[in-house]
Design a protein around this motif. Sequence first.
Motif, short mmCIF file in Angstrom:
data_model
loop_
_atom_site.label_atom_id
_atom_site.label_comp_id
_atom_site.label_asym_id
_atom_site.label_seq_id
_atom_site.Cartn_x
_atom_site.Cartn_y
_atom_site.Cartn_z
N VAL A 67 0.93 -1.51 0.16
CA VAL A 67 0.05 0.04 0.14
C VAL A 67 0.94 1.07 0.08
CG1 VAL A 67 -1.55 1.26 1.00
CG2 VAL A 67 -2.19 -0.84 1.07
N LEU A 68 2.00 1.33 0.60
CA LEU A 68 2.91 2.94 1.13
C LEU A 68 3.76 2.19 -0.33
CD1 LEU A 68 3.74 2.49 5.11
CD2 LEU A 68 1.63 4.02 3.24
N ALA A 69 4.48 1.41 -1.00
CA ALA A 69 5.00 1.77 -2.06
C ALA A 69 4.45 1.47 -3.19
CB ALA A 69 5.16 -0.36 -2.00
N GLY A 70 2.73 1.55 -2.84
CA GLY A 70 2.02 2.29 -4.50
C GLY A 70 2.20 3.94 -4.04
N LEU A 71 2.01 4.25 -3.07
CA LEU A 71 1.92 6.04 -2.97
C LEU A 71 3.52 6.47 -3.41
CD1 LEU A 71 -0.17 5.73 0.52
CD2 LEU A 71 -1.21 6.92 -2.28
N HIS A 72 4.66 5.98 -3.43
CA HIS A 72 5.44 5.90 -4.38
C HIS A 72 5.63 7.40 -2.87
CE1 HIS A 72 5.72 3.47 -7.41
NE2 HIS A 72 4.66 4.28 -7.93
N LEU A 73 6.24 7.93 -1.79
CA LEU A 73 5.98 8.94 -1.06
C LEU A 73 7.46 8.78 -1.18
CD1 LEU A 73 4.29 6.94 1.86
CD2 LEU A 73 4.07 9.06 0.01
N GLU A 74 8.77 8.71 -1.81
CA GLU A 74 9.89 8.83 -1.81
C GLU A 74 9.99 10.51 -2.86
OE1 GLU A 74 9.17 5.92 -5.57
OE2 GLU A 74 8.69 6.14 -2.72
N ARG A 75 8.93 10.17 -3.82
CA ARG A 75 9.00 11.77 -4.71
C ARG A 75 7.91 12.97 -3.86
NH1 ARG A 75 4.70 8.81 -9.13
NH2 ARG A 75 6.18 7.07 -9.78
N GLU A 76 7.81 12.38 -2.34
CA GLU A 76 7.34 13.83 -0.83
C GLU A 76 8.23 14.02 -0.65
OE1 GLU A 76 4.64 14.82 -3.00
OE2 GLU A 76 4.25 13.25 -3.64
N LEU A 135 1.55 -14.62 1.79
CA LEU A 135 1.40 -14.04 3.35
C LEU A 135 1.15 -12.91 3.55
CD1 LEU A 135 0.18 -15.20 6.22
CD2 LEU A 135 3.23 -15.00 6.89
N LEU A 136 1.61 -11.69 2.66
CA LEU A 136 1.83 -10.90 2.77
C LEU A 136 -0.17 -9.64 2.34
CD1 LEU A 136 5.78 -8.96 2.40
CD2 LEU A 136 4.35 -9.33 4.81
N ASP A 137 0.44 -10.45 0.96
CA ASP A 137 -1.01 -10.17 -0.06
C ASP A 137 -1.74 -10.46 1.11
OD1 ASP A 137 0.18 -9.67 -2.00
OD2 ASP A 137 -0.18 -11.23 -3.54
N ALA A 138 -2.52 -11.65 2.04
CA ALA A 138 -3.19 -12.47 2.72
C ALA A 138 -3.37 -10.50 3.12
CB ALA A 138 -2.21 -13.13 3.20
N LEU A 139 -1.99 -10.39 4.15
CA LEU A 139 -2.17 -9.75 5.32
C LEU A 139 -2.85 -8.34 5.01
CD1 LEU A 139 -1.44 -9.15 8.03
CD2 LEU A 139 0.91 -8.73 7.44
N PHE A 140 -2.43 -7.80 3.93
CA PHE A 140 -2.75 -6.31 3.62
C PHE A 140 -4.26 -5.82 2.61
CE2 PHE A 140 1.79 -5.80 3.98
CZ PHE A 140 1.81 -5.13 5.07
N LEU A 490 -14.70 1.85 8.18
CA LEU A 490 -13.70 1.81 9.33
C LEU A 490 -12.71 1.86 8.94
CD1 LEU A 490 -12.99 1.58 12.42
CD2 LEU A 490 -13.21 -1.07 12.04
N ALA A 491 -11.85 2.93 9.21
CA ALA A 491 -10.27 2.65 8.01
C ALA A 491 -9.56 2.24 9.45
CB ALA A 491 -10.20 4.10 7.05
N SER A 492 -9.17 2.22 10.36
CA SER A 492 -8.66 2.67 11.29
C SER A 492 -7.96 1.24 12.11
CB SER A 492 -9.73 2.65 12.89
OG SER A 492 -10.22 2.06 12.70
N ALA A 493 -6.92 1.03 12.69
CA ALA A 493 -6.52 0.16 13.02
C ALA A 493 -7.44 -0.93 14.01
CB ALA A 493 -5.11 0.14 13.84
N GLY A 494 -8.51 -0.31 14.49
CA GLY A 494 -9.32 -1.32 14.58
C GLY A 494 -10.17 -2.66 13.36
N ALA A 495 -9.98 -2.74 12.41
CA ALA A 495 -10.30 -2.37 11.32
C ALA A 495 -8.88 -3.92 11.62
CB ALA A 495 -10.69 -2.40 9.97
N HIS A 496 -9.14 -5.30 10.27
CA HIS A 496 -8.19 -6.36 9.56
C HIS A 496 -7.14 -5.51 9.36
CE1 HIS A 496 -6.68 -9.69 7.79
NE2 HIS A 496 -6.74 -9.67 6.64
N PRO A 497 -6.27 -5.66 9.01
CA PRO A 497 -5.13 -6.47 9.43
C PRO A 497 -4.38 -5.90 11.18
CG PRO A 497 -3.84 -5.18 8.24
CD PRO A 497 -5.38 -5.03 7.88
N GLY A 498 -4.72 -4.14 11.53
CA GLY A 498 -4.90 -4.67 12.99
C GLY A 498 -3.93 -2.93 13.18
N GLY A 499 -3.06 -3.20 14.23
CA GLY A 499 -2.20 -2.57 14.55
C GLY A 499 -0.47 -2.63 13.56
N GLY A 500 -0.26 -1.12 13.44
CA GLY A 500 1.37 -1.07 13.08
C GLY A 500 0.45 -0.30 11.87
N VAL A 501 2.21 0.82 11.29
CA VAL A 501 1.60 1.97 10.37
C VAL A 501 1.98 0.87 9.17
CG1 VAL A 501 2.53 3.43 9.36
CG2 VAL A 501 2.41 3.21 12.04
N HIS A 502 0.83 0.51 8.05
CA HIS A 502 1.04 0.18 6.75
C HIS A 502 -0.15 0.49 6.20
CE1 HIS A 502 -1.76 -2.50 8.74
NE2 HIS A 502 -1.08 -2.92 9.49
#
Length: 544
Positions: A67-76, A135-140, A490-502
């Motif tokens: 998700v974050l990789a797709g935003l290309h935040l290095e450009r910012e 596994l990562l696809d399933a997680l995110f 619901l768009a918070s860490a309360g939703a699957h997959p939970g906490g962590g900045v991803h």
Amino acid sequence: MPDAVVIGAGPNGLVAANLLADAGWSVTVLEEQDEPGGAVRHDNGVDPDFTTDLFSSFYPLAAASPVLAGLHLEREGLRWSHAPRVLAHPLSDGRCAVLGRNLDDTATSLDAFAAGDGAAWRELHDVWERLRPDLLDALFTPFPPVRAGVRLAARLRAGGGLRLARSLVLPVRRLGEEEFRGEGGRLLLAGNALHADLAPEAAGSGGFGWLMSMLGQTYGFPVPVGGSGALTAALTQRLHKHGGVLRCRERVSEVVVRQGRAVAVRTAEGETVPARRAVLADVSVPALYGTLVDSAHLPAQVLADLRRFQWDFATFKVDWALDGPVPWQADAASAAGTVHLADGVDELTRFAAQIAMRQVPDRPFALFGQMTTADATRSPEGTEAAWAYTHVPHRIAGDAGDEGLAGTWDAREQELMADRVERQVERFAPGFRSLIRARRILAPPTLQSLNANLYGGAINGGTTALHQQFVFRPLPGTGRPETPVGNLFLASAGAHPGGGVHGAPGANAARAALRKHLPSGLTRAQRLLTRRNRKGERDTGFGG
């Protein structure tokens, strides 16, 4: 009138807003605090020359997140930095387990505890490499992750099937005992499991400890150069470039519901902000269903399940400005960004048991961050910007120590608990306290005042235990960003997959909102093509 209103400018809210803006939606984000970021912020509040992360600091899940990789935040302007070693777990006898980004580094460390444990770690890593993509696809992705789940199940069958699945649901103590002869590998797994609220004896803690360890092995525990807020700044800057609007000091007090659909939000100042298509809530589950949405609009079962919602542990954090490097007794800890402080797995069990009994731990397990070691910009040369956090019960029945801490968290109790944390550091780094130039205490009520989603400093949006994960997160039978109210997600860490900045909960909510508003008359192929042709979707993971 914006197409979407996003409540909360934490990382998930900002990810959701960016993805909706990429798809051509007009978006307004409303944030209660003076600045965006939620639990991804830094300041110079400990010492003017030291940059200190207020909440989260190390981001293995961000490094792994498509998700974050797709935003290309290095450009910012976002840049990442790594400590020479990912993680260390020293013991009071001078031994130290080390997790390095180089597999040989980790294996050599574990062989020092018991010959052959390096090879055992390599075998766990081989399993990770086989499972990692699916596994990562399933997680995110939203639960159930149908396509990724099918692929993952096939890999599990090929890699040992039920025996491998059994290993992933084991308590981390048992997993460590089965895999390693010595204590080093067991320490790495168990300490990583306690990044969440998973005791060494908790079912599933083995799988979580293994996941966090392998994320560190592959991606490291990187930090944003200049402070955690650099990640927020990149998300905010990107949103502005795509036409999104961010309004701080705007507390939302109500989601306006008409005929079963969210149509607007109302602020504490009485302003009604309409939403043409969707409202996305980057807020805690109890806040959404217990405060923002009137109970008249919710099924009785949701309200009943909400009473059983379980938070993860409360958090107590101390920040320091140090006049020199931490004098670790085990030299290997000096190069690690993150250091786990507990004298063995038994001490981790003792710590978790005291919390379960609602006692303030007398020897608090501390996660210690050496931020200048990870990013040289954080403080002057020869110094260290450091922090440690530990967990305490939300409701305290007694003190396992002898100081009578009762959980009032007044000034006296804060100082006593901070001293207790410092004594824990001193056990592994004699002379640490003599280096302290300044310190700041963030007790559970302070953390919550700085970010309302962090109830008592609970950092994962709810327990990570199996009974509140997957289809049970946030409530039984959910597991997806859709809510019982139409056009409310619901768009918070309360939703699957939970906490962590991803960013996954925010991305999943944005995806659900966009899918809801695709033209209904299109065929499946036409709908897929429409999604792919939306502005930016190929880059941000919305393609097929």
